[in-house]
Design a protein around this motif. Structure first.
Motif, PDB file in Angstrom:
ATOM      1  N   ARG A  43       0.820  -1.215   0.000  1.00 26.57           N
ATOM      2  CA  ARG A  43       0.000   0.000   0.000  1.00 26.57           C
ATOM      3  C   ARG A  43       0.853   1.264   0.000  1.00 26.57           C
ATOM      4  NH1 ARG A  43      -4.121  -2.720   4.241  1.00 26.57           N
ATOM      5  NH2 ARG A  43      -5.361  -3.834   2.695  1.00 26.57           N
ATOM      6  N   SER A  44       2.023   1.198   0.611  1.00 31.40           N
ATOM      7  CA  SER A  44       2.920   2.355   0.613  1.00 31.40           C
ATOM      8  C   SER A  44       3.844   2.364  -0.602  1.00 31.40           C
ATOM      9  CB  SER A  44       3.753   2.368   1.896  1.00 31.40           C
ATOM     10  OG  SER A  44       4.647   1.266   1.910  1.00 31.40           O
ATOM     11  N   ARG A  45       3.650   1.399  -1.486  1.00 33.59           N
ATOM     12  CA  ARG A  45       4.400   1.258  -2.743  1.00 33.59           C
ATOM     13  C   ARG A  45       5.895   0.975  -2.535  1.00 33.59           C
ATOM     14  NH1 ARG A  45       0.636   5.538  -4.915  1.00 33.59           N
ATOM     15  NH2 ARG A  45      -0.807   4.320  -6.173  1.00 33.59           N
ATOM     16  N   ARG A  46       6.245   0.422  -1.375  1.00 35.63           N
ATOM     17  CA  ARG A  46       7.636   0.010  -1.176  1.00 35.63           C
ATOM     18  C   ARG A  46       7.903  -1.327  -1.852  1.00 35.63           C
ATOM     19  NH1 ARG A  46       8.547   1.213   5.066  1.00 35.63           N
ATOM     20  NH2 ARG A  46       6.414   0.479   5.091  1.00 35.63           N
ATOM     21  N   ILE A  47       6.826  -2.091  -2.067  1.00 39.51           N
ATOM     22  CA  ILE A  47       6.896  -3.271  -2.934  1.00 39.51           C
ATOM     23  C   ILE A  47       5.687  -3.204  -3.857  1.00 39.51           C
ATOM     24  CG2 ILE A  47       8.134  -4.724  -1.265  1.00 39.51           C
ATOM     25  CD1 ILE A  47       5.464  -6.206  -0.756  1.00 39.51           C
ATOM     26  N   SER A  48       5.760  -3.919  -4.956  1.00 36.23           N
ATOM     27  CA  SER A  48       4.647  -3.976  -5.903  1.00 36.23           C
ATOM     28  C   SER A  48       3.496  -4.775  -5.294  1.00 36.23           C
ATOM     29  CB  SER A  48       5.145  -4.649  -7.176  1.00 36.23           C
ATOM     30  OG  SER A  48       4.090  -4.901  -8.046  1.00 36.23           O
ATOM     31  N   ARG A  49       2.273  -4.585  -5.803  1.00 34.33           N
ATOM     32  CA  ARG A  49       1.116  -5.358  -5.318  1.00 34.33           C
ATOM     33  C   ARG A  49       1.216  -6.827  -5.739  1.00 34.33           C
ATOM     34  NH1 ARG A  49      -2.815  -2.895  -2.830  1.00 34.33           N
ATOM     35  NH2 ARG A  49      -4.425  -4.408  -3.363  1.00 34.33           N
ATOM     36  N   SER A  50       2.074  -7.102  -6.702  1.00 37.87           N
ATOM     37  CA  SER A  50       2.330  -8.492  -7.076  1.00 37.87           C
ATOM     38  C   SER A  50       3.761  -8.601  -7.556  1.00 37.87           C
ATOM     39  CB  SER A  50       1.353  -8.962  -8.152  1.00 37.87           C
ATOM     40  OG  SER A  50       1.533  -8.228  -9.332  1.00 37.87           O
ATOM     41  N   GLY A  51       4.332  -9.764  -7.367  1.00 38.58           N
ATOM     42  CA  GLY A  51       5.709  -9.978  -7.777  1.00 38.58           C
ATOM     43  C   GLY A  51       6.270 -11.235  -7.153  1.00 38.58           C
ATOM     44  N   HIS A  52       7.574 -11.241  -6.973  1.00 39.17           N
ATOM     45  CA  HIS A  52       8.262 -12.390  -6.388  1.00 39.17           C
ATOM     46  C   HIS A  52       9.071 -11.917  -5.188  1.00 39.17           C
ATOM     47  CE1 HIS A  52       7.367 -15.262  -9.601  1.00 39.17           C
ATOM     48  NE2 HIS A  52       7.410 -14.208 -10.387  1.00 39.17           N
ATOM     49  N   ILE A  53       8.971 -12.667  -4.124  1.00 43.74           N
ATOM     50  CA  ILE A  53       9.806 -12.442  -2.942  1.00 43.74           C
ATOM     51  C   ILE A  53      10.341 -13.809  -2.557  1.00 43.74           C
ATOM     52  CG2 ILE A  53       9.903 -11.742  -0.521  1.00 43.74           C
ATOM     53  CD1 ILE A  53       7.652  -9.799  -1.020  1.00 43.74           C
ATOM     54  N   GLY A  54      11.652 -13.934  -2.552  1.00 44.75           N
ATOM     55  CA  GLY A  54      12.247 -15.230  -2.257  1.00 44.75           C
ATOM     56  C   GLY A  54      11.784 -16.253  -3.278  1.00 44.75           C
ATOM     57  N   THR A  55      11.296 -17.380  -2.807  1.00 41.44           N
ATOM     58  CA  THR A  55      10.874 -18.461  -3.702  1.00 41.44           C
ATOM     59  C   THR A  55       9.381 -18.418  -4.003  1.00 41.44           C
ATOM     60  OG1 THR A  55      10.552 -19.945  -1.826  1.00 41.44           O
ATOM     61  CG2 THR A  55      12.722 -19.975  -2.890  1.00 41.44           C
ATOM     62  N   TYR A  56       8.708 -17.359  -3.600  1.00 39.02           N
ATOM     63  CA  TYR A  56       7.258 -17.265  -3.775  1.00 39.02           C
ATOM     64  C   TYR A  56       6.878 -16.102  -4.672  1.00 39.02           C
ATOM     65  CZ  TYR A  56       6.990 -20.412   0.190  1.00 39.02           C
ATOM     66  OH  TYR A  56       7.135 -21.490   1.014  1.00 39.02           O
ATOM     67  N   SER A  57       5.813 -16.316  -5.444  1.00 37.18           N
ATOM     68  CA  SER A  57       5.171 -15.181  -6.091  1.00 37.18           C
ATOM     69  C   SER A  57       4.033 -14.784  -5.156  1.00 37.18           C
ATOM     70  CB  SER A  57       4.652 -15.541  -7.481  1.00 37.18           C
ATOM     71  OG  SER A  57       3.632 -16.501  -7.409  1.00 37.18           O
TER      72      SER A  57
END
Length: 133
Positions: A43-57
Motif C-alpha cells: 500500500r505504501s508502494r515500497r513493494i509492488s502489489r504483485s511480484g516475487h519475494i524469495g521463492t514465492y510469487s
C-alpha cells in the motif's frame, strides 16, 4: 484414508505452508515483523502489489495476500486488523486443489477437520479461523 483424516492433513499442511511462507518472507525482507506487513509495504508502494519475494510469487488483495510456491501450491490468507492471519474453508479448499497431487475435500469434511484441530486453531468469527497463539 478417511475423508476427515485427509481433510485434517490438508489443514495441517496449509498451516505448515503458511509458516514456511512467513519464514521465507522474513528472510527476504528483514524489516518484516509479521506476514501482514506485506499489505502495508504494498500500500505504501515500497513493494509492488504483485511480484516475487524469495521463492514465492505473491499478489496482495483486499485484506490479504495470495502466495504461490515454485511447485504451484497456493496459500491464500487474509489478515485481521491486529495482523493475525486468518483463513476460511474456501482458502483451505483452494490450497488442497493446488497441491502437486490435488486433494479435493468437501466443506463438511474441512469443517470437521478444523473443529478436530481446536485448540490449535481458533474460530475468530463465523467461518474464519486462525492458528491459536
Amino acid at each position: 484414508m478417511e475423508p476427515v483424516g485427509a481433510a485434517r492433513d490438508l489443514v495441517l499442511g496449509y498451516v505448515r505452508a503458511l509458516n514456511a511462507i512467513d519464514e521465507a518472507m522474513r528472510v527476504a525482507i528483514p524489516s518484516l515483523e509479521r506476514l501482514a506487513d506485506v499489505l502495508g509495504l504494498a500500500r505504501s508502494r515500497r513493494i509492488s502489489r504483485s511480484g516475487h519475494i524469495g521463492t514465492y510469487s505473491y499478489t496482495v488483495h483486499g485484506a490479504g495476500c495470495r502466495f504461490v510456491s515454485g511447485n504451484g501450491t497456493e496459500v491464500n490468507v487474509d489478515f485481521e486488523a491486529d495482523g493475525s492471519e486468518i483463513f476460511d474453508l474456501w482458502r483451505l479448499r483452494g490450497y488442497g486443489l493446488s497441491l502437486p497431487d490435488p486433494l479435493d475435500v468437501t466443506d463438511e469434511d474441512l469443517g470437521s477437520a478444523v473443529r478436530s484441530l481446536q485448540p490449535l486453531l481458533a474460530e475468530v468469527r463465523p467461518g474464519w479461523f486462525s492458528v491459536a497463539s
